[in-house]
Design a protein around this motif. Structure first.
Motif, PDB file in Angstrom:
ATOM      1  N   LEU A  23       0.826  -1.210   0.000  1.00  0.00           N
ATOM      2  CA  LEU A  23       0.000   0.000   0.000  1.00  0.00           C
ATOM      3  C   LEU A  23       0.861   1.261   0.000  1.00  0.00           C
ATOM      4  O   LEU A  23       0.588   2.210  -0.725  1.00  0.00           O
ATOM      5  CB  LEU A  23      -0.919   0.015   1.233  1.00  0.00           C
ATOM      6  N   TYR A 126      -8.603   4.935   4.490  1.00  0.00           N
ATOM      7  CA  TYR A 126      -7.663   4.804   3.392  1.00  0.00           C
ATOM      8  C   TYR A 126      -7.381   6.152   2.733  1.00  0.00           C
ATOM      9  O   TYR A 126      -6.251   6.446   2.379  1.00  0.00           O
ATOM     10  CB  TYR A 126      -8.220   3.821   2.366  1.00  0.00           C
TER      11      TYR A 126
ATOM     12  N   LYS B 463      -8.975  -2.141   4.921  1.00  0.00           N
ATOM     13  CA  LYS B 463      -9.502  -0.873   4.427  1.00  0.00           C
ATOM     14  C   LYS B 463      -8.731  -0.429   3.181  1.00  0.00           C
ATOM     15  O   LYS B 463      -9.314  -0.054   2.164  1.00  0.00           O
ATOM     16  CB  LYS B 463      -9.377   0.150   5.567  1.00  0.00           C
ATOM     17  N   GLY B 464      -7.409  -0.548   3.268  1.00  0.00           N
ATOM     18  CA  GLY B 464      -6.551  -0.084   2.179  1.00  0.00           C
ATOM     19  C   GLY B 464      -6.810  -0.842   0.892  1.00  0.00           C
ATOM     20  O   GLY B 464      -7.033  -0.253  -0.169  1.00  0.00           O
ATOM     21  N   PHE B 465      -6.852  -2.179   1.036  1.00  0.00           N
ATOM     22  CA  PHE B 465      -6.995  -2.953  -0.208  1.00  0.00           C
ATOM     23  C   PHE B 465      -8.412  -2.913  -0.748  1.00  0.00           C
ATOM     24  O   PHE B 465      -8.614  -3.007  -1.954  1.00  0.00           O
ATOM     25  CB  PHE B 465      -6.481  -4.379  -0.016  1.00  0.00           C
ATOM     26  N   SER B 467     -10.177  -0.263  -0.723  1.00  0.00           N
ATOM     27  CA  SER B 467     -10.147   1.000  -1.468  1.00  0.00           C
ATOM     28  C   SER B 467      -9.375   0.838  -2.777  1.00  0.00           C
ATOM     29  O   SER B 467      -9.796   1.326  -3.830  1.00  0.00           O
ATOM     30  CB  SER B 467      -9.484   2.092  -0.647  1.00  0.00           C
ATOM     31  N   GLU B 468      -8.227   0.131  -2.660  1.00  0.00           N
ATOM     32  CA  GLU B 468      -7.422  -0.113  -3.867  1.00  0.00           C
ATOM     33  C   GLU B 468      -8.272  -0.808  -4.924  1.00  0.00           C
ATOM     34  O   GLU B 468      -8.266  -0.449  -6.101  1.00  0.00           O
ATOM     35  CB  GLU B 468      -6.207  -0.983  -3.537  1.00  0.00           C
TER      36      GLU B 468
END
Lengths: 150, 689
Positions: A23, A126, B463-465, B467-468
């Motif tokens: 990320l 995010y 959450k990050g992935f 969103s990714e």
């Protein structure tokens, strides 16, 4: 800094969570950072790499232009890495950005005392995270300028 | 809580212990008082006994002179010794002086002993003395008369007067009266010593030694009485012998014999008493035994002379018998034996007196020792008990303060351990308990902290992935359109539905859930950090804090026409930001849960209550069901209808903040009619951490 002109300037990312590493990398790229990003997953490897010891004894890669450091690391944690490289003349001047989930004020203060340059918490939201990383990318491109000009 | 019943005042431990101390003090003071009184009584009895010896001496003195006067009188009248008249008159003057002395000493004594219980004895002594004096006046008349008769030439009349009236007056009246006075006095003295002996028993010092001394004195007194009897009977015997030789009356002979038996008996009695004294360990009495023995020998010699005189008389030689009587017996008896007996009595009286003085000194010493020791014991006991009480009360108060502070959350409080006794051990246990509580609290805090921290890492990824993924899907929209166009129409729509609707919707849920977990983790973190807050108490205007909270809801208050009433609130010293947060949460809750059915009403009041300040926040909102009241301060508990946003940790946080300031918060409510939150903060704010 003993890197040579033709070699790209390296960013060293020390992060044990591959997801976080990915990320961070994605967001740095998205922020327009093109530098080579070297990822290491333990504090020990980071120290060995920077001080040219252990498995990196014969490594000839140049010193990174920036160190992105997580605090929760196996073997040697972020604080230990921080204090070791701030004690060694070869690595003392490398700018260090702490990237971690901890936002405890005591820990933030401790990192600054040990000599980190920037402290960024990894927010779960995010958008905020991307924003933070991107801002860092911007910051990196600014600090990078004199290095490239050198 | 734990309030005493109305009308019943419970005595504190301190009170009870002080009461016990007072009782001990009273008992010991009474004991000391009794001892002092006892010594005083002993000294009264001792004075009676001492004065008794004086009285005895005076009586003996008078008696000896009476003997001598009678002897002088006999010499003058029967043997015509002219100088004997002068002796007789001189002795008369001495006797008058002796009586005067006796009377005077009785007068002085009855003054000094007034009201001591010895008054009865005194009046009896006075009566005895008075009748003695009266009898002696008769004797003076007889003597004067005899002188007048002799002067008038009636020598035989004078002799008859002496024989028939003078000698019987001396023997039968005066001497008997004196014996009675002596016996009475000796009884008084014995009684006094008896009482002294009894009172010594109440004193803890040297009792045995003093009792033996007392016994010795009593034996000496008895000896004195025995010797007195000896003197009386011997004198009687002498007189009867002389009378018999002159008158030849059988009555005189009989009396002579009886007196002789009495004399023997008195000797025997004296010896027995001396032996008892020696048995008591009074070594000095061996001399007395020798004296009595020598007295007895002399008496036996006199008795032999009696027999010789009686023999002469029976042989018809009355003159010779008379001469023996006059030349041998009377000088030996009256001039030698009787004075010797008197001197023995004198000596004995002196012995009694010195033993008495010695005894008294010893009794006073033991009295002083007893009283002093009782006083010292009392003081030590009182001082010791007081110390113990103080120690206990201080320790218990310290424990109580400690328990209070620890109860209010100050786990750093330690109690000073000053002793290794039960209270000291209790304090140590208390400190260990507090330390253990502190440790587990610390452990729990660290655990919560690291758990929430570790939970965040995977959340960043989720959450990050997601969103990714959403980002990537959006970026692939063009590709998707083209790919869908290349497929059969149904498949194309299906692919579009999956990629443009279903997956983004699933990602949104995923992100939302991650966000929710994150909020919970943040709340827990915030809560776990409450204890680490540094509190800076400062004087606060509570009404201003309430107004500042209401400011945030100004729009809503205006729109929904909510009535807000802020009373005069008492001032308070507390941490500003903590108090603001507390008020914010409570006002938020009040506004948030107002009933939509009626105009809202919120009231904030406060008052001082003992050592604390109370604040009430009352609303007429939807209220809380009784069954739910207990849950509202629990973590992540939300009760009632879930139609308003909230994380369910506000009240938990408020309670933690109030507890941090050693305060309390509680809630009263009725579903449908409103809620009252009350919190209290102590005056001296002791930070819980």
């Amino acid at each position: 800094m003993d890197h040579t002109e033709h070699q790209p300037v390296t960013i060293l990312l020390v992060e044990d969570d591959p997801g976080h590493a990915l990320l961070i990398e994605k967001n740095l790229r998205r922020a327009g950072i093109a530098n080579r990003i070297l990822k290491l997953d333990t504090g020990q490897k980071a120290v060995d790499f920077l001080l040219k010891q252990g498995e990196y004894r014969n490594d000839v890669q140049p010193m990174p232009v920036l160190l992105l450091l997580d605090l929760n690391l196996p073997v040697l944690d972020g604080y230990q890495v921080l204090s070791i490289i701030k004690k060694d003349d070869r690595t003392r001047t490398i700018p260090i950005v702490i990237l971690t989930t901890t936002d405890n004020p005591h820990e933030v203060a401790r990192c600054y005392e040990l000599g980190c340059n920037v402290y960024i918490t990894k927010p779960v939201k995010y958008e905020k995270f991307s924003e933070a990383i991107r801002r860092m990318g911007l910051f990196l491109s600014i600090v990078k300028v004199p290095e490239q000009g050198a | 809580m734990g309030a005493p019943l109305p009308g019943v005042t419970p005595l504190s431990i301190k009170g009870k212990l002080l009461f016990v101390l007072a009782v001990i003090g009273i008992i010991l003071t009474s004991l000391a008082g009794y001892l002092i009184w006892n010594v005083r009584q002993i000294s009264v009895q001792a004075a009676i006994a001492r004065d008794g010896t004086g009285f005895l001496r005076e009586i003996s003195d008078i008696r000896l002179r009476l003997y001598r006067q009678m002897h002088a009188l006999t010499r003058y009248h029967f043997f015509n010794e002219e100088d004997a008249k002068g002796d007789c008159e001189a002795l008369g003057r001495e006797l008058s002086a002796a009586f005067l002395r006796l009377r005077e000493s009785l007068r002085v004594r009855s003054g000094s002993l007034h009201g001591t219980g010895a008054a009865g004895q005194e009046s009896r002594d006075i009566i005895n003395t008075r009748s003695l004096e009266n009898s002696y006046r008769d004797m003076i008349i007889i003597i004067d008369q005899s002188f007048s008769q002799k002067k008038a030439g009636d020598s035989s009349g004078a002799r008859r007067l002496i024989n028939d009236r003078g000698e019987p007056l001396l023997d039968d009246v005066l001497l008997r009266e004196m014996s009675k006075a002596i016996a009475d006095k000796a009884d008084d003295m014995l009684a006094a010593y008896e009482e002294i002996s009894m009172r010594i028993g109440a004193m803890p010092w040297a009792v045995e030694k003093n009792r033996r001394r007392l016994q010795g004195i009593r034996l000496s007194l008895q000896y004195y009485l025995a010797v007195d009897k000896l003197s009386l009977q011997l004198n009687h015997q002498l007189n009867e012998a002389a009378a018999y030789i002159v008158t030849s009356h059988q009555r005189n002979l009989r009396e002579f014999t009886e007196s002789g038996a009495e004399v023997e008996e008195a000797f025997e009695e004296s010896r027995k008493i001396i032996e008892a004294q020696i048995g008591l360990g009074m070594e000095g009495e061996k001399n007395q035994l020798q004296e009595v023995n020598s007295l007895l020998r002399e008496y036996q010699e006199v008795k032999a002379i009696f027999n010789r005189a009686f023999g002469l008389k029976h042989a018809g030689r009355a003159d010779a018998a008379f001469a023996v009587m006059d030349e041998t017996i009377k000088p030996r008896g009256i001039r030698h034996l009787l004075p010797k007996i008197e001197s023995i009595m004198d000596q004995n009286r002196n012995e009694i007196l010195s033993a008495h003085v010695f005894l008294l000194k010893s009794i006073y010493l033991s009295g002083v020792l007893s009283i002093t020791s009782v006083a010292i014991v009392a003081l030590l006991l009182i001082a010791g008990t007081y110390r113990v009480i103080r120690h206990m009360v201080v320790a218990v108060e310290r424990l109580s303060i400690g328990a209070d502070r620890v109860g209010r959350g100050n786990l750093d409080h330690t109690i000073k351990v000053e002793s290794s006794d039960e209270l000291g051990r209790l304090a140590s246990s208390f400190n260990r308990m507090t330390a253990s509580l502190r440790d587990s609290n610390e452990d729990l805090r660290a655990f919560i902290y690291s758990l929430s921290h570790d939970l965040r890492s995977p959340l960043v990824n989720i959450k990050g992935f997601s969103s990714e993924l959403a980002q990537v899907l959006k970026e692939s929209d063009d590709l998707l359109d083209r790919a869908a166009g290349a497929l059969p129409e149904a498949d194309g729509r299906r692919l579009q539905a999956i990629l443009q609707n279903e997956i983004p919707a699933a990602l949104e849920f995923l992100g939302g859930a991650a966000e929710r977990i994150n909020e919970l983790v943040n709340s827990v973190l915030k809560l776990s950090q409450v204890g680490q807050r540094e509190l800076k108490p400062e004087p606060l205007d509570m009404a201003a804090l309430v107004r500042s909270s209401l400011e945030r809801h100004a729009e809503e208050i205006k729109q929904r026409n909510i009535t807000v009433n802020i009373a005069d609130l008492p001032g308070l010293a507390a941490d500003r930001s903590a108090m603001q947060e507390i008020i914010d949460h409570l006002i938020d809750n009040a506004v948030k849960y107002l009933s939509p059915d009626r105009p809202g009403f919120i009231e904030v009041t406060g008052r001082r209550n003992g050592g604390e300040t109370l604040f009430h926040i009352r609303d007429n909102g939807r209220g809380i069901a009784t069954g739910d009241l207990a849950k509202i301060f629990g973590l992540f508990r939300r009760v009632g209808e879930q139609d308003t946003p909230g994380k369910g940790m506000g009240l938990t946080y408020v309670k933690a903040l109030i507890r941090l300031q050693s305060g309390r918060i509680w809630c009263e409510s009725e579903a449908g009619s409103g809620t009252l939150f009350t919190f209290s903060l102590p005056d001296s704010m002791k930070p819980g951490r």
